[in-house]
Design an enzyme around this catalytic site. Structure first.
Site, PDB file in Angstrom:
ATOM      1  CB  SER A 240      -4.604  13.721 -10.225  1.00  0.00           C
ATOM      2  OG  SER A 240      -4.688  15.022  -9.693  1.00  0.00           O
TER       3      SER A 240
ATOM      4  CG  ASN B   7       3.327  20.258  -2.115  1.00  0.00           C
ATOM      5  OD1 ASN B   7       2.725  20.044  -3.157  1.00  0.00           O
ATOM      6  ND2 ASN B   7       4.561  20.721  -2.084  1.00  0.00           N
TER       7      ASN B   7
ATOM      8  CB  THR C 240      -4.922 -29.468  11.070  1.00  0.00           C
ATOM      9  OG1 THR C 240      -4.728 -30.866  11.226  1.00  0.00           O
ATOM     10  CG2 THR C 240      -5.531 -28.915  12.348  1.00  0.00           C
ATOM     11  CG  HIS C 241      -1.934 -30.677   7.845  1.00  0.00           C
ATOM     12  ND1 HIS C 241      -0.718 -30.129   7.557  1.00  0.00           N
ATOM     13  CD2 HIS C 241      -1.955 -30.861   9.194  1.00  0.00           C
ATOM     14  CE1 HIS C 241      -0.011 -30.014   8.673  1.00  0.00           C
ATOM     15  NE2 HIS C 241      -0.751 -30.431   9.683  1.00  0.00           N
TER      16      HIS C 241
ATOM     17  CB  SER D 108     -22.740 -23.485 -16.038  1.00  0.00           C
ATOM     18  OG  SER D 108     -22.332 -24.007 -17.288  1.00  0.00           O
TER      19      SER D 108
ATOM     20  CE  LYS E 145     -20.726 -26.461 -11.896  1.00  0.00           C
ATOM     21  NZ  LYS E 145     -19.632 -26.020 -12.793  1.00  0.00           N
TER      22      LYS E 145
ATOM     23  CG  ASN F 265     -20.885 -22.356 -11.217  1.00  0.00           C
ATOM     24  OD1 ASN F 265     -20.795 -23.519 -10.819  1.00  0.00           O
ATOM     25  ND2 ASN F 265     -20.903 -22.017 -12.492  1.00  0.00           N
TER      26      ASN F 265
ATOM     27  CD  GLU G  49     -15.986 -19.655  -8.227  1.00  0.00           C
ATOM     28  OE1 GLU G  49     -15.318 -20.581  -8.682  1.00  0.00           O
ATOM     29  OE2 GLU G  49     -17.048 -19.262  -8.757  1.00  0.00           O
TER      30      GLU G  49
ATOM     31  CE1 TYR H 139       2.574  15.781  -3.546  1.00  0.00           C
ATOM     32  CE2 TYR H 139       3.765  16.986  -5.249  1.00  0.00           C
ATOM     33  CZ  TYR H 139       2.715  16.167  -4.865  1.00  0.00           C
ATOM     34  OH  TYR H 139       1.821  15.723  -5.795  1.00  0.00           O
TER      35      TYR H 139
ATOM     36  CD  GLN I  22      -1.323  13.720  -9.892  1.00  0.00           C
ATOM     37  OE1 GLN I  22      -1.220  14.890  -9.566  1.00  0.00           O
ATOM     38  NE2 GLN I  22      -1.357  13.333 -11.160  1.00  0.00           N
TER      39      GLN I  22
ATOM     40  CE  LYS J 122      -4.514  12.407  -4.479  1.00  0.00           C
ATOM     41  NZ  LYS J 122      -3.020  12.234  -4.597  1.00  0.00           N
TER      42      LYS J 122
HETATM   43  N1  ARG Z   1      -2.609  16.366  -7.586  1.00  0.00           N
HETATM   44  C1  ARG Z   1      -1.492  16.452  -6.697  1.00  0.00           C
HETATM   45  C2  ARG Z   1      -1.370  15.162  -5.875  1.00  0.00           C
HETATM   46  O1  ARG Z   1      -2.302  14.452  -5.820  1.00  0.00           O
HETATM   47  C3  ARG Z   1      -1.677  17.585  -5.753  1.00  0.00           C
HETATM   48  C4  ARG Z   1      -0.408  18.212  -5.266  1.00  0.00           C
HETATM   49  C5  ARG Z   1       0.322  18.844  -6.367  1.00  0.00           C
HETATM   50  N2  ARG Z   1       1.438  19.609  -5.897  1.00  0.00           N
HETATM   51  C6  ARG Z   1       2.365  20.082  -6.698  1.00  0.00           C
HETATM   52  N3  ARG Z   1       3.330  20.744  -6.175  1.00  0.00           N
HETATM   53  N4  ARG Z   1       2.313  19.918  -7.998  1.00  0.00           N
HETATM   54  O2  ARG Z   1      -0.341  14.870  -5.319  1.00  0.00           O
END
Ligand code: ARG
Length: 463
Positions: free
Chosen positions: A25, A112, A157-158, A279, A285, A287, A292, A319, A324, A327
């Protein structure tokens, strides 16, 4: 030793290269480096305070963490999939520098609770950044209010012309929406700002840690009360993703409206050319691509929220590695909304109202019909009856292709004896707007009060 991983003791086989690539990660969680270092520094100080590290060890760890931070910021830090995530990278760099002292940092914690703490620190900081951007956009809308003070726009409205509305009333409508966005963020911040560190893997630790001390150092308002809950809790991620999605929805609504208003057919607005593109085939044009894309990127922000909700659905405590995956969607929503907000404020500031084009067509569409109906209601005519009578007058005006104000007194009298020359006091968009008197309406006095309120709240200066 077959595995040199931090967790490799029990392993007799090395990790397959493909598994390393699949499970890493660090390619995206490296942006948590500063939060990870802040969390580790607070953790080390606490460990020293309770006697699990010597003052000297703690000092060495703090110094090395600071050096690692600088190295990452200078771009000279080596990242590799082998070390999985940002937490492992920083810890390994520490061990490379300090040997056994570095090996003590992970005392009484797990990745964790570490990753949860990092994410909470990141979300907290990101909420504050979005809040500043929202305030900037609110200020841009408020700043327009004085300049556009006497400008009346058709309200819809509408998507059909409905009633006259002050331009400032429009701008302040967006201020209200953004204000709710800010209060949603503030609410989410309260639940985010809780320390997870010390939950360790899921059950807490037998070591004499002091969680209150870590919370104090990191500026958390409290300490999570259940280790099992907090190691699985990503509610704060969902809430932030939701708050971002609503902001994106608000921006998208605004973008849609301004795209329409800037068309040749509406001609209400002239967007700043620096915020438009052309364009490659049609030379005439100009734009509204930024608007958008603000509207278009909203789709991804909504998709990210959906992905996060599905991600946590059905995960057992505590956990699971699935977490993971929280993110990338969250980072993407934040980056997208922040970038949209950064462009929205200068766009609002730089756009011109095309007053002649608005004025020229403002009296079309019988925007004053409701004010005329209420004029009758004030004289004791039931609303349903008044509605029908004014409808008849609108029909007459449509047949003759004129405004209601162009009808003669006889036309009005024919419809109802209560209609006398005072009707002309509420006809025409200006009169119809001025006739408004309820709190929160587009009445000029009500809007003036609101402008003063927002200037005061946003510290715009001359309230
Ligand atoms: N990279 C992991 C995450 O974002 C960190 C935690 C990993 N924990 C584990 N027991 N493998 O969740």
């Amino acid at each position: 030793m077959a595995s040199d991983k931090a967790w490799g003791g029990v392993f007799s086989e090395a990790t397959d290269r493909r598994v390393e690539e699949f499970t890493e990660s660090v390619s995206f969680d490296r942006r948590l480096y500063a939060h990870d270092i802040a969390g580790s520094t607070a953790h080390a100080r606490m460990l020293a305070k309770v006697g699990l590290l010597s003052p000297d060890e703690c000092q060495q760890i703090e110094q090395s963490l600071e050096q690692i931070r600088q190295k990452i910021e200078q771009g000279s830090f080596q990242f590799s999939a082998e070390l999985e995530d940002i937490h492992m990278h920083i810890e390994r760099a520490l061990i490379d520098r300090l040997g056994d002292t570095g090996r003590k940092l992970h005392t009484g914690r797990s990745r964790n609770d570490q990753v949860s703490t990092d994410m909470r620190l990141w979300v907290r900081e990101s909420i504050d950044r979005i809040d500043c951007r929202l305030a900037d956009l609110q200020r841009a809308f408020v700043a327009r209010c004085d300049a556009d003070a006497d400008c009346i726009l058709p309200g819809y409205t509408h998507m059909q012309r409905a009633q006259p509305v002050l331009a400032a009333h429009y701008w302040l409508a967006y201020c209200e929406k953004l204000h709710r966005d800010r209060s949603r963020l503030a609410d989410c911040r309260r639940r985010t700002n809780v320390l997870s560190l010390g939950a360790a893997a899921l059950a807490g630790t037998s070591l004499p840690i002091d969680r209150d001390e870590v919370a104090r150092q990191l500026g958390f308002d409290g300490v999570a009360a259940n280790s099992l809950d907090v190691s699985s809790d990503r509610d704060f991620v969902l809430e932030f993703a939701f708050a971002l999605a609503v902001i994106a929805e608000h921006l998208s609504t605004w973008a849609e409206e301004w795209i329409l208003w800037s068309t040749w057919d509406f001609s209400f607005l002239k967007l700043p050319q620096a915020f438009c593109t052309g364009s490659s085939i049609m030379p005439q044009k100009v734009n509204p691509d930024v608007l958008e894309l603000i509207r278009g990127k909203t789709a991804r922000v909504i998709g990210n929220l959906q992905a996060l909700l599905v991600l946590v659905k059905g995960l057992p405590l505590a956990y699971n590695r699935d977490l993971q995956e929280d993110k990338q969607p969250l980072f993407d929503s934040f980056d997208t909304v922040e970038a949209s907000l950064a462009l929205a404020a200068p766009l609002v500031a730089g756009t011109e109202l095309n007053r002649p084009a608005v004025a020229e067509r403002l009296e079309r569409g019988h925007l004053d019909a409701t004010a005329l109906m209420e004029h009758l209601i004030r004289r004791g005519i039931p609303q349903r009856t008044a509605h029908g009578l004014i409808g008849r007058l609108v029909r007459t005006a449509l047949d003759r292709n004129v405004r209601l104000a162009d009808l003669s007194l006889d036309d009005f009298r024919e419809v109802h004896s209560e209609l006398d020359e005072s009707v002309y006091e509420v006809l025409g968009v200006e009169n119809a707007g001025k006739a408004m008197s309820s709190y929160g309406s587009t009445a000029p006095w009500a809007v003036a009060k609101q402008i003063a309120h927002w200037k005061d709240l946003l510290e715009c200066g001359d309230a």
